[in-house]
Design an enzyme around this catalytic site. Structure first.
Site, PDB file in Angstrom:
ATOM      1  N   GLY A  43       0.824  -1.078   0.115  1.00 13.80           N
ATOM      2  CA  GLY A  43      -0.164  -0.190  -0.180  1.00 13.80           C
ATOM      3  C   GLY A  43       0.682   0.955   0.184  1.00 13.80           C
ATOM      4  O   GLY A  43       1.487   1.918   0.752  1.00 13.80           O
ATOM      5  N   LEU A  67       2.170  -1.038   4.546  1.00 17.64           N
ATOM      6  CA  LEU A  67       2.019   0.405   4.188  1.00 17.64           C
ATOM      7  C   LEU A  67       3.465   0.885   4.500  1.00 17.64           C
ATOM      8  O   LEU A  67       4.375   1.230   5.446  1.00 17.64           O
ATOM      9  CB  LEU A  67       1.206   0.343   5.589  1.00 17.64           C
ATOM     10  N   ASP A  68       3.479   1.390   2.795  1.00 14.63           N
ATOM     11  CA  ASP A  68       5.387   1.551   2.588  1.00 14.63           C
ATOM     12  C   ASP A  68       5.347   3.405   3.011  1.00 14.63           C
ATOM     13  O   ASP A  68       3.949   3.936   2.993  1.00 14.63           O
ATOM     14  CB  ASP A  68       4.991   1.772   1.551  1.00 14.63           C
ATOM     15  N   ALA A  69       6.500   3.324   3.929  1.00 19.98           N
ATOM     16  CA  ALA A  69       6.594   4.877   4.396  1.00 19.98           C
ATOM     17  C   ALA A  69       5.517   5.418   4.871  1.00 19.98           C
ATOM     18  O   ALA A  69       5.331   6.834   4.982  1.00 19.98           O
ATOM     19  CB  ALA A  69       7.394   5.450   3.240  1.00 19.98           C
ATOM     20  N   VAL A  70       4.875   4.678   5.644  1.00 19.05           N
ATOM     21  CA  VAL A  70       4.113   5.247   6.356  1.00 19.05           C
ATOM     22  C   VAL A  70       4.069   6.146   6.775  1.00 19.05           C
ATOM     23  O   VAL A  70       3.356   7.333   8.084  1.00 19.05           O
ATOM     24  CB  VAL A  70       2.837   3.899   6.954  1.00 19.05           C
TER      25      VAL A  70
END
Lengths: 114, 627
Positions: free
Chosen positions: B168, B271-274
């Site tokens: 995501g 959750l990428d780089a969230v």
């Protein structure tokens, strides 16, 4: 011998002349030279890049192949007089943030006195 | 799968089109209240009535895609068994392996089926959406599969044998995306999709200094729009435009996409780089409360409509901030990347001393029965070092980084609030990080050292993750760094299927030995309940050259003492088990070498070879482990 060396500052600092092209064909020789210098207790090294126009990934690796070994003994590897193509390479790989770069051999050698 | 457990074909969990002939989903009041509280926190009570009905509509649309099979599956779903000792996640790009005249996702599918089916059970396919840069992380269209990789059908086909983890990439979008292009067109619908400034002066130097980012590029990037120049917030690169979550329409859109991924087969959403989701001038703009609240909202949504789908947060930040993404253990991410683990394992092997790793591991607490760590050592990115700030000294971090450079790797830097720069991640393959190609040592010792390092991630509480190049024992590809002008490329070499198969079958290669060792350890692990993420762990400080970890089931019926040597020297170890709360006389059988040991008078004597891994299982079944 692809890598002439000069003792400066009474033998305290070693300057290695890097040839026009530093590639995988000769990078092993540079690594071996660095290893021998470390074994001899030479921890302050300047890479003279004045003549160097091209360096591949293997050559780049060889230049910093003893960076931890020198710094752990209060020494360092410093780069002198790189041409723009080499500066670009150092920036691309962030090596310029690890290794100090000087515009001349003299400056690089003197920097060890600071 | 345990005996008697029903097998579900997870490819058949969703319909392609919604079925509105069935009763429409009604959001349970419990979840409705939780979601409303979070929306109120983010946007204020006055805007709730304008936002919540749309959220409810999105949930109803999603639910109308669920099949009776999925609903049947959910009846027996137990969150505490979402992850078990059988779970291993393989991390890969969709196109890391190629063969002529075949879409890479099909190639991947065939290879995994042949070599890893029944060994690993989950795959993280790094972003497979159309993208304009950053190897997939500048997404142009969140809802399509990059046609160069394959199709949604190819993704679904992988689900036949594996659970799937999707990215995501919700922090930002490509500058080439339709959304951003519509912004440039000044379409009113998209004007507030991004964080926009007219002049640089709108962010004061004081505010600018506070912002924490993993890049040294300017935070604002200038674009020409229909109505003139605008500056937009770009945390990562000029091509990755941060989404503006202050706009609830952005949040709602991303929730739709989250649920699209569930429909398309995601079991885990990364959750990428969230960390950077919510920007607020005057703060660091990292891991703000609003960001945590959005993740908690995602969790509520998934719990309400697709409870088997888990969230994992990827936050390369100091360890104490990282584990905050577990929330209270039940209300935020079910899994958190254990970012401190890779640098501490690397540090241990570099220095042949596991003291720092041992001390840190002893502080780890199980977040809950529903949440656990993602124990990775390598990934498509480098070895992050932010997490060990405060665990290792700055001098130790610097020396670790320099040794990585000596091993042919590179260092990526981040900008600090004071304008200085410090190491952010180390770019190197795990094999090259652990072994020095220039060292004059036999392949056998390099493989032993490597396997020992990997074994640590296999025994620790959590779910192990292995990057494909880690599974293969790949060495650095520095040429690719220069070719792609990106230090992370060192670990992203594309492999030709034919050559890979040759390596896998050739005993002269490291790949041959590394893969066989890993498969063996994983197969042993999968049979041991003591390695369930919810089984307990106790760190034993028995020697600075050995990482010693006891894993035992909650009912104490199974117990495994794992010993991993981090040194090139042979050792003789005398462990007083009583000192570590292990009572009783035991026969111990090493699950790896099959040798047996006996503890007498609570003392266990073990001879350990260089880089040996022992998984000693207590055999007599009469244990008492005192906390």
């Amino acid at each position: 011998m692809n890598f002439p060396i000069h003792e400066m500052d009474g033998g305290e600092v070693i300057v290695i002349d890097i040839p026009r092209r530093l590639t995988s064909e000769i990078s092993g020789e540079l690594k071996q030279l660095m290893k021998e210098l470390i074994e001899q207790g030479k921890y302050k090294i300047v890479m003279n890049l004045e003549k160097t126009k091209y360096m591949d990934s293997s050559g780049l690796g060889a230049i910093v192949s003893k960076i931890a070994a020198t710094r752990s003994k209060k020494g360092d590897i410093r780069l002198a007089a790189p041409q723009q193509t080499i500066i670009d390479l150092l920036e691309l790989t962030h090596i310029n943030q690890i290794v100090k770069v000087f515009s001349s051999v003299e400056e690089a050698v003197n920097s060890f006195k600071e | 799968m345990t005996r008697g457990e029903q097998v579900f074909d997870r490819r058949k969990f969703h319909l392609q089109e919604p079925d509105y002939t069935k009763p429409i989903f009604q959001v349970p009041d419990y979840y409705a209240q939780r979601m409303k509280q979070k929306i109120t926190f983010l946007y204020g009570a006055a805007r709730l009535d304008g936002i919540y009905p749309e959220l409810e509509r999105i949930l109803k649309v999603y639910y109308a895609h669920k099949t009776p099979l999925m609903k049947e599956f959910e009846k027996n779903f137990r969150p505490e068994n979402r992850f078990t000792e059988k779970d291993i996640i393989l991390i890969t790009y969709g196109d890391l392996i190629k063969t002529p005249n075949q879409k890479p996702l099909k190639t991947l599918s065939q290879l995994l089926e042949t070599y890893l089916k029944g060994v690993i059970n989950a795959i993280h396919i790094l972003p497979f959406f159309p993208s304009s840069s950053d190897r997939g992380f500048a997404v142009m269209d969140f809802e399509e599969v990059d046609p160069n990789l394959g199709t949604w059908d190819d993704i679904l086909e992988l689900k036949k044998d594996f659970k799937l983890m999707f990215d995501g990439v919700f922090n930002h979008v490509s500058s080439k995306s339709r959304w951003f292009q519509e912004f440039l067109n000044q379409n009113p619908e998209y004007l507030n999709f991004f964080t926009v400034f007219s002049t640089k002066q709108q962010i004061s130097p004081d505010h600018l200094r506070l912002i924490v980012r993993p890049r040294t590029t300017p935070i604002l990037t200038e674009f020409c729009t229909l109505n003139g120049k605008r500056l937009v917030w770009t945390t990562f690169s000029q091509d990755q435009i941060d989404l503006n979550y202050h706009n609830p329409r952005v949040l709602l859109k991303m929730i739709e996409i989250l649920l699209t991924y569930v429909r398309r087969g995601a079991d885990i959403i990364r959750l990428d780089a969230v960390t950077y989701l919510w920007e607020e001038l005057g703060t660091s703009c990292v891991h703000l409360e609003q960001t945590h609240m959005i993740i908690k909202l995602f969790r509520d949504i998934l719990n309400a409509v697709a409870p088997h789908v888990a969230l994992i947060t990827e936050t390369n930040v100091p360890h104490k901030d990282n584990i905050r993404y577990f929330g209270n253990g039940y209300d935020e991410a079910q899994m958190v990347y254990n970012f401190a683990l890779p640098p501490l394992v690397l540090f241990s092997f570099q220095n042949e001393n596991a003291r720092k790793l041992t001390e840190w591991a002893a502080t780890l607490k199980k977040p809950s029965d529903e949440a656990t760590f993602f124990n990775f050592l390598d990934s498509h990115d480098g070895v992050g070092v932010m997490a060990v700030q405060g665990i290792l000294t700055p001098e130790e971090i610097e020396m670790m980084a320099l040794k990585v450079v000596e091993h042919g790797g590179f260092i990526s830097y981040k900008a600090n609030p004071d304008g200085s720069q410090s190491p952010y991640e180390l770019n190197i393959t795990w094999f090259s990080a652990i072994n020095n190609e220039d060292a004059d040592e036999p392949m056998e010792i390099q493989i032993k050292r490597y396997i020992a390092s990997r074994a640590i991630a296999l025994v620790m509480m959590g779910v192990p993750g292995i990057y494909l190049h880690g599974f293969l024992g790949s060495k650095n590809d520095a040429d690719l760094v220069l070719e792609e002008r990106q230090t992370r490329s060192i670990n992203r070499k594309t492999l030709r299927k034919k050559e890979l198969i040759q390596s896998l079958e050739n005993p002269q290669t490291t790949t041959y030995h590394v893969t066989r060792w890993l498969v063996r350890l994983i197969e042993i692990r999968a049979r041991q309940r003591a390695f369930h993420p919810n089984s307990l762990q106790k760190v034993l400080n028995v020697s600075e050259q050995v990482f010693a970890l006891l894993r035992y089931t909650q009912d104490q019926t199974e117990m495994i003492l794992t010993l991993t040597s981090v040194t090139s020297q042979p050792l003789e170890l005398e462990v007083n088990l009583k000192n570590w709360g292990i009572h009783g006389e035991h026969h111990w059988r090493d699950l790896i070498s099959k040798k047996t040991f006996h503890s007498s008078g609570n003392i266990l004597h073990v001879k350990i070879e260089p880089y040996q891994v022992l998984w000693l299982k207590a055999r007599n079944g009469k244990h008492a482990i005192v906390e």
